[in-house]
Design a protein around this motif. Structure first.
Motif, PDB file in Angstrom:
ATOM      1  N   ALA A  23       0.241  -4.698 -13.642  1.00 43.46           N
ATOM      2  CA  ALA A  23       1.194  -4.666 -12.592  1.00 43.46           C
ATOM      3  C   ALA A  23       1.074  -3.444 -11.781  1.00 43.46           C
ATOM      4  CB  ALA A  23       2.578  -4.813 -12.899  1.00 43.46           C
ATOM      5  N   ALA A  24       0.712  -2.249 -12.401  1.00 47.10           N
ATOM      6  CA  ALA A  24       0.549  -0.942 -11.386  1.00 47.10           C
ATOM      7  C   ALA A  24      -0.675  -1.313 -10.700  1.00 47.10           C
ATOM      8  CB  ALA A  24       0.278  -0.003 -12.691  1.00 47.10           C
ATOM      9  N   LYS A  25      -0.460  -1.167  -9.266  1.00 45.79           N
ATOM     10  CA  LYS A  25      -1.542  -1.110  -8.571  1.00 45.79           C
ATOM     11  C   LYS A  25      -2.236   0.299  -7.985  1.00 45.79           C
ATOM     12  CE  LYS A  25      -0.924  -5.192  -5.593  1.00 45.79           C
ATOM     13  NZ  LYS A  25      -0.731  -5.985  -4.275  1.00 45.79           N
ATOM     14  N   TYR A  26      -3.567   0.163  -8.026  1.00 42.63           N
ATOM     15  CA  TYR A  26      -4.194   1.284  -7.776  1.00 42.63           C
ATOM     16  C   TYR A  26      -4.792   1.163  -6.502  1.00 42.63           C
ATOM     17  CZ  TYR A  26      -3.533   2.551 -12.921  1.00 42.63           C
ATOM     18  OH  TYR A  26      -3.330   2.987 -13.990  1.00 42.63           O
ATOM     19  N   GLU A  29      -6.639  -1.680  -4.940  1.00 39.66           N
ATOM     20  CA  GLU A  29      -6.071  -2.817  -5.414  1.00 39.66           C
ATOM     21  C   GLU A  29      -5.088  -3.362  -4.435  1.00 39.66           C
ATOM     22  OE1 GLU A  29      -6.749  -2.854 -10.131  1.00 39.66           O
ATOM     23  OE2 GLU A  29      -4.747  -2.083  -9.630  1.00 39.66           O
ATOM     24  N   PHE A  30      -4.674  -2.601  -3.323  1.00 41.40           N
ATOM     25  CA  PHE A  30      -3.799  -3.053  -2.249  1.00 41.40           C
ATOM     26  C   PHE A  30      -4.561  -4.023  -1.332  1.00 41.40           C
ATOM     27  CE2 PHE A  30      -1.671   0.611  -4.205  1.00 41.40           C
ATOM     28  CZ  PHE A  30      -0.489   0.179  -4.108  1.00 41.40           C
ATOM     29  N   ASN A  31      -3.916  -5.212  -1.386  1.00 44.96           N
ATOM     30  CA  ASN A  31      -4.803  -6.057  -0.455  1.00 44.96           C
ATOM     31  C   ASN A  31      -3.970  -6.375   0.865  1.00 44.96           C
ATOM     32  OD1 ASN A  31      -6.992  -6.930  -1.776  1.00 44.96           O
ATOM     33  ND2 ASN A  31      -5.850  -8.098  -3.260  1.00 44.96           N
ATOM     34  N   VAL A  32      -4.471  -6.463   2.232  1.00 49.76           N
ATOM     35  CA  VAL A  32      -3.938  -6.413   3.313  1.00 49.76           C
ATOM     36  C   VAL A  32      -4.832  -7.447   3.925  1.00 49.76           C
ATOM     37  CG1 VAL A  32      -2.835  -4.192   3.465  1.00 49.76           C
ATOM     38  CG2 VAL A  32      -5.192  -4.634   4.254  1.00 49.76           C
ATOM     39  N   PRO A  33      -4.025  -8.450   4.967  1.00 48.03           N
ATOM     40  CA  PRO A  33      -4.828  -9.268   5.378  1.00 48.03           C
ATOM     41  C   PRO A  33      -6.113  -9.022   6.325  1.00 48.03           C
ATOM     42  CG  PRO A  33      -2.517  -9.482   5.899  1.00 48.03           C
ATOM     43  CD  PRO A  33      -2.740  -8.369   5.205  1.00 48.03           C
ATOM     44  N   ALA A 196     -11.040   5.581  -4.197  1.00 48.06           N
ATOM     45  CA  ALA A 196     -11.051   4.427  -3.608  1.00 48.06           C
ATOM     46  C   ALA A 196      -9.909   4.666  -2.438  1.00 48.06           C
ATOM     47  CB  ALA A 196     -10.759   3.099  -4.266  1.00 48.06           C
ATOM     48  N   THR A 197      -9.982   4.081  -1.090  1.00 49.07           N
ATOM     49  CA  THR A 197      -9.265   3.999  -0.366  1.00 49.07           C
ATOM     50  C   THR A 197      -8.964   2.789   0.222  1.00 49.07           C
ATOM     51  OG1 THR A 197      -9.916   6.420  -0.009  1.00 49.07           O
ATOM     52  CG2 THR A 197      -8.321   5.188   1.936  1.00 49.07           C
ATOM     53  N   TYR A 210      -3.625   3.833   1.384  1.00 53.17           N
ATOM     54  CA  TYR A 210      -3.382   3.802  -0.015  1.00 53.17           C
ATOM     55  C   TYR A 210      -4.721   4.692  -0.644  1.00 53.17           C
ATOM     56  CZ  TYR A 210      -0.285   0.001   0.963  1.00 53.17           C
ATOM     57  OH  TYR A 210       0.574  -0.852   1.597  1.00 53.17           O
ATOM     58  N   ASP A 211      -4.522   5.659  -1.233  1.00 54.24           N
ATOM     59  CA  ASP A 211      -5.526   6.669  -1.537  1.00 54.24           C
ATOM     60  C   ASP A 211      -5.292   7.124  -2.918  1.00 54.24           C
ATOM     61  OD1 ASP A 211      -8.097   7.947  -1.084  1.00 54.24           O
ATOM     62  OD2 ASP A 211      -6.741   9.951  -0.784  1.00 54.24           O
TER      63      ASP A 211
END
Lengths: 743, 327
Positions: A23-26, A29-33, A196-197, A210-211
């Protein structure tokens, strides 16, 4: 703190469940459209100019959006100053895709952006880059000729102390002498999570970045400065970090490239590094060191001379404290310490867990072992004989120093008194057994930090600071401190971090986070406590009557009278009766400089190590470790122990495994993957016994905690090397101690 | 990674036909090495043929008393198979000395034979490599060669075959069964891999359109007297600097049959019948072992960073023979 309901308890990680369930997002792993993907093309030469970049084949693929190179990037901030992050060394920071110059092998030279990752990766493999190479220098033994004293003034760098006494004369006169050269190789941090960013491109070009970083605000300020953006238009978020170890203290080039692409394309972009590329932006400096020690017949240390050379890049003067420890660890009146850096065609080194200390302590503590051996003296007895009661570098007393107790408890647990002095004297079957030890120290620093706290009428307490949790347990201990201070159940407290919009925090490093942010959390909760108490007093028929703050206790979500625990009121009730949905407080906690400046503030440690060596084929295995630590107050024995375990594993790794190999013909690191760059596997690591000795310290910070991120590592490599000597009679002074050096 | 097409074969003949029909097509089973190589752009096959559904995963008895290991049986299933454990413990032990449990669960026996070298230069497309790009040069000869070969090297290549399993198979004198467009053939393990010579791009003598179907173990398994010594830089998940598979048959304290194969020292598992013959008729002992070791390494040549391997290999041979003879 009076009560100890939470602080000092072995609380399990509050973020543990989120981490193990995924569940912890790195950052990656953040998804945007409509996310696009950038893949970096890295240089294959170490120095020269790019003469041509042919991206035709890449751009011809449907779905490839753009190939960014120095030829088509927009003009950005001009001054070096704009690129200097909070902890940048002196010099001219590397600017990705700035011009046609190549200054190190692996340098990013193009970014291919496509509609999906697979396509971007394929397209990147089709980009042809031609170079006009120039002669490069990556061989440190040759580069040392150009060494110079690093300029002072870098935040966090303390130059070696001035010589004291007459070290050279004292060495020449000493009855017993050791003079030896030591070397430590280039190493890379290699956290499990690659950098990753993910940049989410928002309305009016506002960016949410998100970095992966150890300092969200450091990255935010860097981006705002480099891209001339208003501070409000770029927000950096970094809730979880899969290991940093110093590699993420400064902004890494992926964040620059992702933001560059997002602004160019007005699209959201993700850029992540490959494992190979994890070897292209920072490393532990390579060192060559000479140590000369002199002692009298009774073991009195009479002279310490320690000279160290370390590498830096051609564009920045990276400096770290390598030799300073040699004037601190043992009592000695004649000391001369020198440190120089030499430029090579590599990226600038970076702080890497116990930066400087671990290289310098390896050399010093091996030399101490050599001297004790020459004296025919037990190495522990030698260290006790030369126990430093004062910090002679600063000529100040220690705020606290329970190293003697570390020696005592560690030796007892290990069974050190059973050690036979003679090398090669202990065997188990056809294996040679060796016992070695070493001492280490690390600074107990506190930096200015802010925190805010909000109590909600439903009983939740939200506390936040822009720090990071790089796996150290920041989330957990801050939650404990807040819960303790306000007497709120742990489950009702949420700590937020890794967001540039939160109150100021320094980058997470240097083992200063517990002290700095912890103090801020404590102070903000104390301020909130006071506010709550005042509010309670204004309530009609307050059960607290005319009590003062000293008369009450905060416990279980209530404030009650000390004398009469039946008289109290729930904190939520205070808010409700005051007609408030929330109550906020924000503070900036500053170290008490005046009080602290009279003292030397350090954590200390001793490592005892047993190794087994297979005599015929040289294979070394560490079979036992006892690590005794004086680290002030232990806020959470569980996360604290994990920090020391991690440090000890690193030390074993440094002693036996880690080495980034450069082929000087190409000026390129060649073992850039985790199959060939070795760290220990589970089977290489024995049970590690961690002891925290009791240490009270009211000077270091209001919590009395000294920080534990680095101290477990500092002396370990020397202890392993000393154990190998004791087992084999062979002194390996060039790390790592690989089996070929023992044949 | 390049863009490639993908097909799945459900019978061996179809897999062979795919190979014949598509230039550069590669078979993929466990993928433990190939996918790595593709991610690093070292392998860029235009077409992958998935052979995981071929009926080649069984381990079965052979009429001559030996054992047939299906090409698609995993390393893990092979190492833990009761017949392998009982009759070929050398092979079981050797397989378990390699890689990690996760990899052994995926890696197949056939694929393992085809594992490619771990030479740094081969793995980095930013540098030349005769194995990857014939004619581009071999930087390892004057470069970082600590892991490299000391036997059977050429001016073109000093890479090693990195695997463990094949070293035991060499000592066991296994036979590789392959199927091609013109039918089946057998290749003795010792002739399967090759020396680099002037064509280091070829690791072995398998033709581009051939499929490995099985590995046959002869009856003799050295179950009583055997050893696998793997010398490496850490306790697990590391390639051998030197490894030795030893199998002995003994009678009344004397050696009657000896098989010795070295790993990590050459482009193929290294055997020398002359060295083995020196042991026959000898009583087990340090002198005889050392003489065999010296003979086995007599043509070894060290480079800048790997010269230590020559003496290390000798000691590892002595150790393996000692362990095998006292087992």
């Amino acid at each position: 703190m009076t009560a100890t309901q939470y602080v000092g308890k072995p609380v399990s990680r509050v973020d543990g469940r989120a981490k193990v369930t995924g569940a912890a997002k790195y950052a990656g792993e953040f998804n945007v459209p409509r996310l696009t993907y950038g893949v970096i093309v890295s240089s294959t030469v170490a120095k020269g100019r790019i003469t041509r970049i042919d991206a035709t084949a890449a751009l011809a693929l449907e779905g490839v959006i753009e190939v960014l190179t120095h030829e088509n990037t927009p003009r950005l901030a001009w001054l070096d100053r704009s690129y200097q992050d909070q902890i940048a060394p002196n010099g001219s920071p590397f600017r990705p895709l700035h011009d046609d110059k190549v200054v190190y092998s692996g340098q990013p030279v193009a970014l291919v952006v496509a509609e999906n990752f697979e396509l971007a990766r394929y397209a990147a493999s089709l980009v042809r880059v031609e170079y006009a190479p120039e002669p490069h220098q990556t061989n440190f033994d040759d580069a040392m000729a150009e060494a110079y004293e690093p300029p002072t003034g870098r935040a966090g760098y303390t130059p070696p102390p001035k010589p004291r006494g007459e070290a050279d004369q004292a060495f020449a006169d000493a009855k017993y002498q050791v003079s030896a050269q030591y070397a430590t190789p280039t190493e890379h941090h290699n956290p499990m999570e690659n950098y990753a960013t993910t940049v989410a491109y928002g309305e009016e070009g506002k960016l949410t970045v998100y970095d992966k970083t150890q300092g969200a605000q450091n990255v935010q300020a860097y981006l705002a400065s480099v891209f001339s953006m208003s501070s409000d238009d770029v927000r950096v978020i970094s809730p979880f970090v899969g290991g940093g170890f110093g590699s993420g203290l400064r902004p890494v080039y992926n964040v620059f490239l992702a933001v560059l692409a997002a602004r160019q394309l007005k699209r959201s972009v993700r850029v992540s590094l490959t494992r190979q590329q994890m070897f292209t932006f920072s490393h532990r400096s390579e060192t060559r060191q000479e140590v000369r020690l002199g002692a009298a017949r009774d073991g009195q240390l009479e002279a310490i001379i320690h000279e160290a050379f370390a590498d830096t890049s051609t564009f920045e003067d990276f400096a770290e404290g390598i030799v300073n420890w040699s004037g601190l660890l043992h009592q000695c009146d004649n000391v001369r310490l020198e440190y120089r850096i030499a430029p090579m065609d590599v990226y600038t080194p970076a702080d890497m867990r116990a930066p400087g200390a671990t290289q310098g302590t390896f050399a010093l503590e091996c030399a101490v072992d050599e001297l004790a051996h020459r004296l025919g003296m037990d190495p522990l007895e030698f260290r006790l004989k030369n126990y430093a009661e004062r910090d002679q570098n600063l000529d100040k007393p220690f705020s606290s120093k329970e190293l003697r107790e570390c020696y005592r408890q560690g030796a007892e647990r290990f069974g050190w008194s059973q050690r036979n002095l003679e090398p090669r004297s202990m065997r188990r079957g056809n294996r040679l057994i060796g016992w070695g030890m070493s001492t280490g120290a690390w600074e107990a620093m506190q930096d200015k930090a802010g925190a805010k706290a909000t109590l909600h009428v439903d009983g939740r307490l939200i506390v936040g600071s822009a720090t990071a949790d790089i796996g150290t347990g920041t989330y957990t201990i801050m939650t404990q401190i807040a819960a303790e201070t306000l007497g709120i159940p742990l489950e009702r407290v949420e700590f937020q971090l890794g967001d540039s919009t939160l109150p100021f925090s320094p980058v997470e490093g240097g083992s200063w986070t517990a002290a700095s942010v912890g103090t801020a959390v404590k102070e903000v909760c104390e301020a909130l406590r006071e506010k709550l108490f005042k509010l309670a007093g204004k309530i009609h028929d307050s059960p607290l009557g005319d009590a003062t703050l000293e008369d009450v206790v905060f416990e279980n979500g209530e404030v009650r009278l000390h004398r009469d625990s039946a008289r109290g009121i729930a904190l939520t009730e205070i808010l409700r009766r005051s007609d408030m949905a929330t109550l906020d407080e924000e503070v900036t906690a500053k170290p008490k400089m005046l009080e602290q400046s009279g003292y030397s503030r350090h954590s200390h440690q001793v490592t005892f190590v047993e190794v087994e060596v297979e005599e015929d084929i040289g294979m070394v295995r560490v079979t036992r470790v006892v690590d005794a630590v004086a680290g002030g107050r232990i806020l959470n024995p569980k996360t604290a122990r994990s920090q020391i375990l991690g440090g000890v594993v690193w030390g074993i790794s440094m002693a036996l495994h880690e080495e980034t190999l450069s082929d000087h013909a190409f000026g390129r690191f060649m073992n850039h993957n985790l199959a060939e760059y070795h760290i220990p596997v589970n089977k290489d690591i024995p049970e590690i016994d961690v002891i925290f000795v009791h240490e009270d310290d009211t000077i270091v910070n209001p919590l009395g905690a000294k920080g534990l991120g680095e101290i477990g590592l500092v002396g370990t490599a020397a202890a392993v090397a000393n154990a190998v000597f004791h087992a084999t009679g062979k002194r390996v002074r060039h790390l790592p101690v690989t089996l070929d050096k023992l044949l | 990674m390049n863009s490639f097409t993908f097909a799945r074969a459900t019978e061996p003949a179809a897999a062979v036909r795919e190979l014949a029909a598509h230039d550069g097509a590669q078979l993929v089973a466990g993928g433990t090495n190939l996918l790595d190589l593709m991610k690093e752009n070292v392998a860029r096959p235009p077409r992958l043929v998935d052979i995981n559904r071929l009926p080649l995963a069984q381990i079965e008895e052979r009429p001559d008393g030996g054992l047939r290991l299906g090409a698609l049986a995993t390393n893990a299933d092979t190492a833990y198979h009761p017949a392998v454990q009982a009759r070929y413990p050398l092979l079981a032990r050797t397989i378990l000395a390699g890689a990690s449990p996760q990899l052994r669960n995926m890696a197949t026996n056939g694929g393992n034979l085809l594992q490619r070298t771990r030479c740094y230069y081969f793995y980095d497309v930013g540098t030349p490599c005769n194995k990857r790009e014939p004619g581009s040069g071999c930087p390892a000869i004057a470069g970082l060669n600590r892991m490299h070969a000391i036997l059977g090297t050429s001016e073109q290549c000093i890479a090693t075959y990195p695997g463990d399993m094949a070293v035991a198979l060499a000592a066991l004198e296994a036979v590789v069964q392959v199927q091609g467009p013109d039918g089946e053939r057998s290749i003795p393990l010792g002739e399967f891999h090759r020396l680099p010579g002037d064509t280091p791009q070829f690791d072995n003598n398998l033709r581009p359109d051939e499929l490995i179907t099985a590995i046959d173990l002869p009856r003799r398994g050295f179950a009583k007297h055997h050893s696998y010594v793997k010398v490496r830089d850490r306790s697990s998940y590391a390639f051998a600097l030197v490894s030795v598979a030893a199998g002995l048959e003994m009678e009344g304290g004397k050696i009657t049959t000896a098989r010795l194969a070295l790993g990590g020292v050459a482009h193929k598992p290294w055997r020398d019948p002359e060295a083995e013959a020196l042991l026959v008729g000898q009583a087990a002992g340090a002198d005889a072992f050392r003489a065999a070791a010296d003979h086995l390494l007599r043509d070894a040549r060290g480079y800048r960073f790997n010269a230590f391997k020559i003496e290390l290999a000798r000691r590892a041979v002595v150790r393996a023979l000692r362990e095998a003879s006292t087992a």
